[in-house]
Write a protein that holds these residues in place. Structure first.
Motif, mmCIF file in Angstrom:
data_model
loop_
_atom_site.group_PDB
_atom_site.id
_atom_site.type_symbol
_atom_site.label_atom_id
_atom_site.label_comp_id
_atom_site.label_asym_id
_atom_site.label_seq_id
_atom_site.Cartn_x
_atom_site.Cartn_y
_atom_site.Cartn_z
ATOM 1 N N VAL A 184 0.867 -1.327 0.113
ATOM 2 C CA VAL A 184 -0.002 -0.040 0.024
ATOM 3 C C VAL A 184 1.062 1.421 0.053
ATOM 4 C CG1 VAL A 184 -1.685 -0.872 1.073
ATOM 5 C CG2 VAL A 184 -0.368 -0.460 2.195
ATOM 6 N N LEU A 185 0.160 2.560 -0.861
ATOM 7 C CA LEU A 185 0.708 3.858 -0.779
ATOM 8 C C LEU A 185 0.657 4.226 0.659
ATOM 9 C CD1 LEU A 185 0.152 5.080 -3.851
ATOM 10 C CD2 LEU A 185 2.437 4.301 -3.150
ATOM 11 N N LYS A 186 2.034 4.532 1.238
ATOM 12 C CA LYS A 186 2.170 5.667 2.425
ATOM 13 C C LYS A 186 1.109 7.486 1.511
ATOM 14 C CE LYS A 186 5.217 7.633 6.416
ATOM 15 N NZ LYS A 186 6.166 7.036 6.717
ATOM 16 N N PRO A 187 0.370 7.957 2.647
ATOM 17 C CA PRO A 187 0.426 9.091 2.163
ATOM 18 C C PRO A 187 1.318 10.336 2.509
ATOM 19 C CG PRO A 187 -0.659 8.621 4.106
ATOM 20 C CD PRO A 187 0.094 7.238 3.728
ATOM 21 N N MET A 188 1.453 11.079 1.539
ATOM 22 C CA MET A 188 2.326 12.301 1.728
ATOM 23 C C MET A 188 1.762 13.513 2.750
ATOM 24 S SD MET A 188 4.419 11.364 -0.800
ATOM 25 C CE MET A 188 5.745 13.101 -1.612
ATOM 26 N N GLU A 189 2.334 14.319 3.418
ATOM 27 C CA GLU A 189 2.254 14.968 4.389
ATOM 28 C C GLU A 189 2.764 16.225 4.095
ATOM 29 O OE1 GLU A 189 2.078 13.605 8.634
ATOM 30 O OE2 GLU A 189 1.562 11.533 7.566
ATOM 31 N N ASN A 190 1.413 17.331 4.934
ATOM 32 C CA ASN A 190 1.988 19.054 5.062
ATOM 33 C C ASN A 190 1.383 19.240 5.873
ATOM 34 O OD1 ASN A 190 3.935 20.994 4.828
ATOM 35 N ND2 ASN A 190 3.095 21.296 3.004
ATOM 36 N N TYR A 191 1.285 20.117 6.827
ATOM 37 C CA TYR A 191 0.793 21.104 7.632
ATOM 38 C C TYR A 191 -0.109 20.058 8.076
ATOM 39 C CZ TYR A 191 1.853 24.942 4.000
ATOM 40 O OH TYR A 191 1.995 25.988 3.104
ATOM 41 N N GLY A 192 0.166 19.073 8.284
ATOM 42 C CA GLY A 192 -0.632 18.303 9.381
ATOM 43 C C GLY A 192 -1.246 17.239 8.692
ATOM 44 N N LEU A 193 -1.960 17.801 7.487
ATOM 45 C CA LEU A 193 -3.123 16.550 6.353
ATOM 46 C C LEU A 193 -2.011 15.697 6.139
ATOM 47 C CD1 LEU A 193 -4.575 20.095 4.811
ATOM 48 C CD2 LEU A 193 -5.334 18.436 6.673
ATOM 49 N N LYS A 194 -2.506 14.242 6.060
ATOM 50 C CA LYS A 194 -2.587 12.927 5.265
ATOM 51 C C LYS A 194 -2.846 13.392 3.381
ATOM 52 C CE LYS A 194 -1.719 10.218 8.602
ATOM 53 N NZ LYS A 194 -2.065 8.152 9.259
ATOM 54 N N VAL A 195 -2.363 13.177 2.304
ATOM 55 C CA VAL A 195 -2.911 13.611 0.826
ATOM 56 C C VAL A 195 -2.314 12.656 0.085
ATOM 57 C CG1 VAL A 195 -2.647 15.828 -0.288
ATOM 58 C CG2 VAL A 195 -1.769 15.622 1.403
ATOM 59 N N MET A 196 -3.263 12.455 -0.746
ATOM 60 C CA MET A 196 -2.675 11.512 -1.883
ATOM 61 C C MET A 196 -3.601 11.775 -3.530
ATOM 62 S SD MET A 196 -0.858 9.384 -3.202
ATOM 63 C CE MET A 196 -1.039 8.829 -1.583
ATOM 64 N N SER A 197 -2.880 12.028 -4.366
ATOM 65 C CA SER A 197 -3.316 13.182 -5.196
ATOM 66 C C SER A 197 -2.176 12.426 -6.244
ATOM 67 C CB SER A 197 -2.882 14.378 -5.244
ATOM 68 O OG SER A 197 -3.503 14.659 -6.679
ATOM 69 N N MET A 198 -3.360 12.138 -7.487
ATOM 70 C CA MET A 198 -2.715 11.468 -9.352
ATOM 71 C C MET A 198 -1.178 12.662 -9.445
ATOM 72 S SD MET A 198 -2.473 9.277 -11.108
ATOM 73 C CE MET A 198 -3.759 8.705 -10.776
ATOM 74 N N GLY A 199 -1.114 13.995 -8.503
ATOM 75 C CA GLY A 199 -0.313 14.171 -9.193
ATOM 76 C C GLY A 199 0.903 14.018 -8.255
ATOM 77 N N PHE A 200 0.730 13.364 -7.486
ATOM 78 C CA PHE A 200 2.042 12.399 -7.293
ATOM 79 C C PHE A 200 3.167 11.580 -7.220
ATOM 80 C CE2 PHE A 200 -0.569 13.672 -2.585
ATOM 81 C CZ PHE A 200 0.583 14.931 -3.285
ATOM 82 N N LEU A 201 1.626 11.048 -8.900
ATOM 83 C CA LEU A 201 1.962 9.853 -8.958
ATOM 84 C C LEU A 201 2.421 9.274 -10.723
ATOM 85 C CD1 LEU A 201 -0.505 7.650 -7.751
ATOM 86 C CD2 LEU A 201 1.490 7.667 -7.213
ATOM 87 N N VAL A 202 1.868 10.539 -11.320
ATOM 88 C CA VAL A 202 2.188 11.526 -12.894
ATOM 89 C C VAL A 202 3.153 12.570 -12.924
ATOM 90 C CG1 VAL A 202 1.363 11.536 -14.606
ATOM 91 C CG2 VAL A 202 0.402 10.065 -13.519
ATOM 92 N N ASP A 203 3.832 12.510 -13.835
ATOM 93 C CA ASP A 203 4.303 13.574 -13.986
ATOM 94 C C ASP A 203 3.691 14.917 -14.687
ATOM 95 O OD1 ASP A 203 7.119 13.195 -13.605
ATOM 96 O OD2 ASP A 203 7.231 12.252 -15.639
#
Length: 385
Positions: A184-203
């Motif tokens: 499974v993927l570990k979500p990205m984080e900033n400002y205390g939020l856990k975040v997932m987006s297709m923008g992290f996986l595709v240029d």
């Protein structure tokens, strides 16, 4: 820097041809009162509601002309169907033969959603949606998420806009997510939020030309194959509009409710009704409506201006029996801070805009608890004698 005046703006706008190539938009009386602050120009163009889609090039042409004026730092132009004086050019008339729904009808109990499997570790999933693009939905979604976080909840954000993911930019997150145990993927984080987006996986430059089943597969993976928990709330930034992808998402994801983002304009409200009806169709509770770009406070005088009209979303919420969550001002700083990856709730937590979003988040959480109570009250009890 050259001083920009209303007269200069109007003079340039006279070069923009009106609908059907008859005259220009100024001579035809289509341009609203123009407001200028810090070199930024705000106004709207009145068009027939039935022809809204074909008028978008007209809006873009007017925006380009104004931005090209020496001394103009930015321009915000909107289409509106409101006549001067507050009347609606094309009001939506109720059908006399159709029975009027009860005020509570839009709030379908969450327990009525059948065949939707929950996501382990997530207590509640809410959608932030709009009937059309360009109403500030993603900015609203990320600031509501940060508002929920500021109110003491554990929060994540799922960027469900496959074709135009915006969370990497709005939250200033770059890079690729790591995997947990290769599964499974570990979500990205900033400002205390856990975040997932297709923008992290595709240029970012990669064009997204996917068919419906591919979109749903990607969304399912980002929802169910990510180590989200524990979270109190997962905020889903839905794609704009009400197409098949949005409807399928609403049908398959176990949503605790939906927040609709609109602007005061009649055109935006017409589209907002489509979003409301979509969620009602699949029995997703409507948590409420947010009116974005609701009003403008002049930085020099503190005077309030209702540039794009005012109160349309509130009135629509009252008409439909849906909670009105709040008004967000037309503040260039909100958009600029979001574009810079520093949303106002995180970057200016003590400011008036941050307080507005925190108050909206509080109302959203209260509505979630109300819907939970409604759902639990509909569960039949088994009595053993």
């Amino acid at each position: 820097m050259t001083s920009v005046t209303k007269e200069i703006v109007l003079q340039h706008l006279k070069t923009v041809t009106g609908p059907d190539f008859s005259g220009d938009i100024v001579s035809l009386g289509l341009v609203s009162d123009i407001f200028i602050a810090d070199g930024k120009v705000f106004f709207s163009i009145t068009v027939p509601a039935a022809r809204a889609k074909e008028m978008e090039p007209l809006r873009l042409a007017a925006e380009r002309v104004v931005k090209a004026i020496p001394g103009v730092a930015g321009a915000m132009v909107a289409l509106t169907a409101e006549k001067k004086g507050g009347g609606m050019e094309a009001p939506v008339q109720p059908r006399p033969a159709a029975p009027r729904p009860a005020p509570a009808a839009p709030h379908a109990p969450a327990g009525h959603q059948q065949g939707k499997r929950g996501v382990p570790g997530i207590e509640a999933i809410i959608a932030v949606a709009s009937g059309k693009g360009g109403v500030g939905k993603s900015t609203t979604a990320v600031n509501i998420a940060l508002g929920l976080l500021a109110n003491g909840l554990k929060v994540g954000v799922l960027d469900a806009d496959i074709y135009g993911p915006s969370m990497p930019r709005l939250l200033k997150i770059s890079g690729r997510p790591q995997t947990v145990g290769g599964k499974v993927l570990k979500p990205m984080e900033n400002y205390g939020l856990k975040v997932m987006s297709m923008g992290f996986l595709v240029d970012e430059e990669t064009p997204m030309i996917w068919r419906g089943p591919m979109v749903m597969s990607a969304l399912t993976q980002m929802l169910r194959e990510v180590e989200w928990g524990p979270l109190d709330v997962l905020v889903v930034d839905m794609p704009p509009g009400t197409g098949d992808a949005q409807l399928t998402m609403a049908q398959q994801v176990p949503l605790a409710g939906a927040v609709i983002v609109s602007t005061p304009q009649d055109l935006a409200l017409i589209d907002a009704r489509k979003g409301l009806n979509m969620f009602k169709k699949v029995e997703v509770p409507l948590l409420g409506i947010v009116e974005n770009m609701s009003y403008f406070i002049a930085p020099d005088t503190g005077k309030r201006y209702d540039i794009f009209g005012h109160g349309g979303a509130r009135n629509e919420a009252e008409r439909l029996g849906v909670t009105f969550l709040g008004e967000v001002p037309l503040e260039m700083g909100i958009r600029e801070s979001s574009d810079a990856g520093a949303p106002v709730v995180a970057s200016r937590p003590d400011g008036p805009e941050a307080k507005i979003y925190r108050d909206i988040a509080s109302k959203v959480w209260e509505r979630i608890k109300q819907e939970r109570g409604a759902a639990e009250s509909t569960v039949p009890s088994i009595v053993f004698e």
